[in-house]
Scaffold this active site. Structure first.
Site, mmCIF file in Angstrom:
data_model
loop_
_atom_site.group_PDB
_atom_site.id
_atom_site.type_symbol
_atom_site.label_atom_id
_atom_site.label_comp_id
_atom_site.label_asym_id
_atom_site.label_seq_id
_atom_site.Cartn_x
_atom_site.Cartn_y
_atom_site.Cartn_z
ATOM 1 C CG LEU A 1 -10.661 34.009 32.702
ATOM 2 C CD1 LEU A 1 -10.929 32.723 33.450
ATOM 3 C CD2 LEU A 1 -9.317 34.580 33.127
ATOM 4 C CB SER A 2 -12.877 36.900 27.647
ATOM 5 O OG SER A 2 -13.694 37.781 26.893
ATOM 6 N N PRO A 3 -16.132 36.289 28.969
ATOM 7 C CG PRO A 3 -17.514 37.535 30.394
ATOM 8 C CD PRO A 3 -16.084 37.112 30.207
ATOM 9 C CB SER B 1 -14.018 35.684 24.329
ATOM 10 O OG SER B 1 -12.927 36.564 24.427
#
Lengths: 183, 214
Positions: A15-17, A19
């Protein structure tokens, strides 16, 4: 004899770009720097309030338990869905599509999807997320570097040059030469 | 003929440790890259209020992270930054309005001194070592008095509002004007990206061929 590779743990959620950005840069450097990159699928909802990725991260946890050699590819395909093609990652079909694109057979993917809802997998994801919290995470990604008996937790994907400094390695920018582009 | 230098505006507040780091790195590069570095003293309190954001240290783990992060960056960027003993009192109670008004006055009357005086203020808040900035007592006193005039108060307000219009939700922000485009970059950890946008070479936070200023 070659010195022991330093362990880097990358805690991430698809969900974390940011990341994704950190993941790609570290994947590029894993065969350049003397490191042992350990991917640690986590759940950002356990750290902050975003929670849309629970099924996807449980799936990756199952992949990591049964076929860890596929974790990098399947993680990448999930990011490609949500953060490149603006596609869903919450529905079972979405997750299966990502797994198959990563090279998994339909049966393998289906099997892992079923395993995702077992307590074993749920607990593993919970434990990994709690490990990130114990390292001091307030978001994702975090990279935990174990160097010379010390542990450094680095938040975000924009501190790779600092990481290189801590490792005594050379930073060659986000797209180092002598690496074939994976995308 | 040498191409026109690209303007970089650095909006900063001395209450912000990352502003100091960004400031030092950009000061090092101002004579290496083809840029015109414009220092824009701003008020972080105004930006937080306008954007609805909160100081990161108010989240306990972020505060803890910041303390560790600054320890590492101190070595990596070579800036003598040190977490103040009484962090809450300094940062969250006392604030920076007078200091930033003072710097606004400096910028209006003696802009050539702005870099040194800004550094001196950061040294006081964020380092054990304090040096003189080279200003005479009379000069300093005069500027201190000017700090509370409407002219200076309004200037600080305008600069802070300019940062908000660029989209700031915190400080530092660096606004790069390149090829007719405007890029707002938050924080002090995107210098390599900034180099990429400028088509310049990034040589790390301590580029060679620069005399250390500290």
């Amino acid at each position: 004899m070659r010195p022991v590779p330093r362990t880097l743990e990358l805690f991430y959620d698809v969900l974390s770009p940011y990341s994704w950005l950190g993941f790609e840069v570290l994947c590029r450097y894993q065969n350049i720097w003397n490191i042992n990159l350990q991917l640690r699928p986590s759940f950002i909802g356990g750290i902050m309030k975003d929670s849309g990725s629970l099924s996807a991260m449980r799936f990756l946890t199952a992949v990591n338990l049964e076929h860890p050699e596929m974790l990098e590819n399947v993680s990448r395909e999930l990011w490609m869905r949500i953060w490149s093609r603006d596609e869903d990652i919450t529905q079972p079909q979405s997750i299966l599509a990502a797994a198959e694109k990563a090279g998994m057979s339909a049966e393998q993917a289906q099997g892992l999807l079923e395993k995702s809802s077992t307590s074993k997998v749920k607990n593993q994801l919970k434990e990994t997320t709690e490990a990130a919290c114990r390292y001091g995470a307030f978001g994702l990604p975090i990279t935990v570097a174990h160097v010379d008996g010390q542990t450094h937790m680095i938040f975000g994907s924009d501190r790779m040059e600092l990481l290189a400094y801590l490792l005594g390695e050379k930073w060659m920018g986000p797209v180092p030469p002598a690496m074939n582009a994976r995308l």
